[in-house]
Design a protein around this motif. Structure first.
Motif, short mmCIF file in Angstrom:
data_model
loop_
_atom_site.label_atom_id
_atom_site.label_comp_id
_atom_site.label_asym_id
_atom_site.label_seq_id
_atom_site.Cartn_x
_atom_site.Cartn_y
_atom_site.Cartn_z
N THR A 176 -13.77 0.84 -1.94
CA THR A 176 -12.69 1.78 -1.74
C THR A 176 -13.24 2.61 -3.15
N VAL A 227 -5.21 8.90 4.06
CA VAL A 227 -4.06 8.79 4.25
C VAL A 227 -5.40 6.48 4.85
N MET A 228 -6.30 6.84 4.81
CA MET A 228 -7.62 5.40 4.94
C MET A 228 -7.43 5.53 3.38
N THR A 247 -4.94 3.93 1.89
CA THR A 247 -4.95 1.97 3.11
C THR A 247 -5.93 0.75 2.19
N ALA A 269 -4.14 -0.09 -1.01
CA ALA A 269 -3.49 -1.03 -0.36
C ALA A 269 -3.95 -2.03 -0.45
N ILE A 270 -4.53 -2.30 0.28
CA ILE A 270 -5.54 -3.84 0.71
C ILE A 270 -6.31 -4.31 -0.94
N ARG A 325 -7.63 -7.29 4.76
CA ARG A 325 -8.61 -6.88 5.76
C ARG A 325 -8.91 -6.84 6.99
N ASP A 336 -7.16 -6.09 9.44
CA ASP A 336 -6.24 -5.65 10.36
C ASP A 336 -8.15 -3.64 10.42
N LEU A 337 -8.25 -3.92 9.40
CA LEU A 337 -9.21 -3.01 9.06
C LEU A 337 -10.44 -3.21 9.52
#
Length: 251
Positions: A37, A60-61, A64, A67-68, A95, A97-98
């Motif tokens: 990140t 947006v990423m 995300t 948030a993770i 993690r 879904d990513l």
């Protein structure tokens, strides 16, 4: 006038994440979210510093990833049953879904490379009658203006230059505005390379700590790469980038 540069190397946030994972040799199945990140945000900030249009999907990423990161920092509920705890941890990995999206993107990207190779091979097949191609055999191969350097390598180099130059810049009480035309800076860069035996370090092009000078110099290099007046080479990841003048611009 606002000057904008469109670079085809930007293929989206997943492409940037995959580049970071590859560059830092990270296990895609066990991504250190905090570290990745931080690196991702550094690239986004550099794009904004250079006044490049950052697509909403990149932001947006970024949200995300944050948030993770937040979910992984939350304290886990203590459970007496060790098997139950392990099962919950496996099911609730934020993690997951990513990682799935990155693996799927990597498959499509590899498939695209394979299709591109097939397209190139197919483009070499001709159904017309045989003709004399001697003229084309004697033509010099077109110079690749970016060689093994990607836009992400250029941004990484700019991160270092911003940090080095702006930290040393003296604090001023007045605002100075100095317009530097892109075309003028392009000519200056070509002349600098000519008088440096046709090769110059990317970082040596930034002689001033003025923010506008840094941005205009970077955009001028991109424009020279696009017009194939210069080429860029980098031996290893994160190593120094060298700018070369093409044969037409050599002394």
């Amino acid at each position: 006038m606002k000057y904008s540069v469109k670079v085809d190397a930007f293929e989206g946030p997943l492409d940037l994440l995959l580049h970071l994972i590859t560059s830092y040799e990270i296990d895609i199945y066990d991504i250190p979210v905090a570290a990745i990140t931080e690196q991702y945000m550094n690239y986004i900030h550099t794009m904004q510093e250079l006044k490049l249009d950052v697509a909403s999907e990149y932001l947006v990423m970024a949200a995300t990833l944050l948030a993770i990161k937040s979910k992984m920092l939350l304290p886990k509920q203590e459970l007496q049953d060790l098997d139950q705890q392990m099962e919950i941890e496996m099911d609730e990995d934020p993690r997951e879904d990513l990682v799935r999206r990155l693996i799927e993107y990597r498959k499509f990207k590899q498939a695209a490379v394979g299709l591109k190779e097939k397209e190139t091979a197919r483009s070499m097949i001709f159904t017309r009658e045989a003709m004399d191609l001697t003229y084309y055999e004697n033509q010099e191969e077109e110079v690749n203006p970016v060689a093994n350097v990607t836009i992400y390598d250029m941004l990484a180099a700019m991160q270092k230059i911003f940090t080095k130059k702006l930290e040393k810049a003296p604090r001023k009480t007045t605002i100075e505005r100095q317009e530097i035309p892109i075309e003028t800076r392009m000519k200056q860069i070509i002349n600098e390379i000519r008088y440096s035996s046709g090769r110059k370090k990317f970082s040596d092009l930034f002689t001033s700590s003025n923010r506008e000078h840094l941005v205009v110099t970077f955009l001028a290099v991109l424009e020279l790469m696009k017009t194939k007046d210069v080429t860029c080479e980098q031996e290893n990841n994160f190593s120094e980038i060298f700018i070369y003048a093409t044969k037409e611009n050599e002394v």
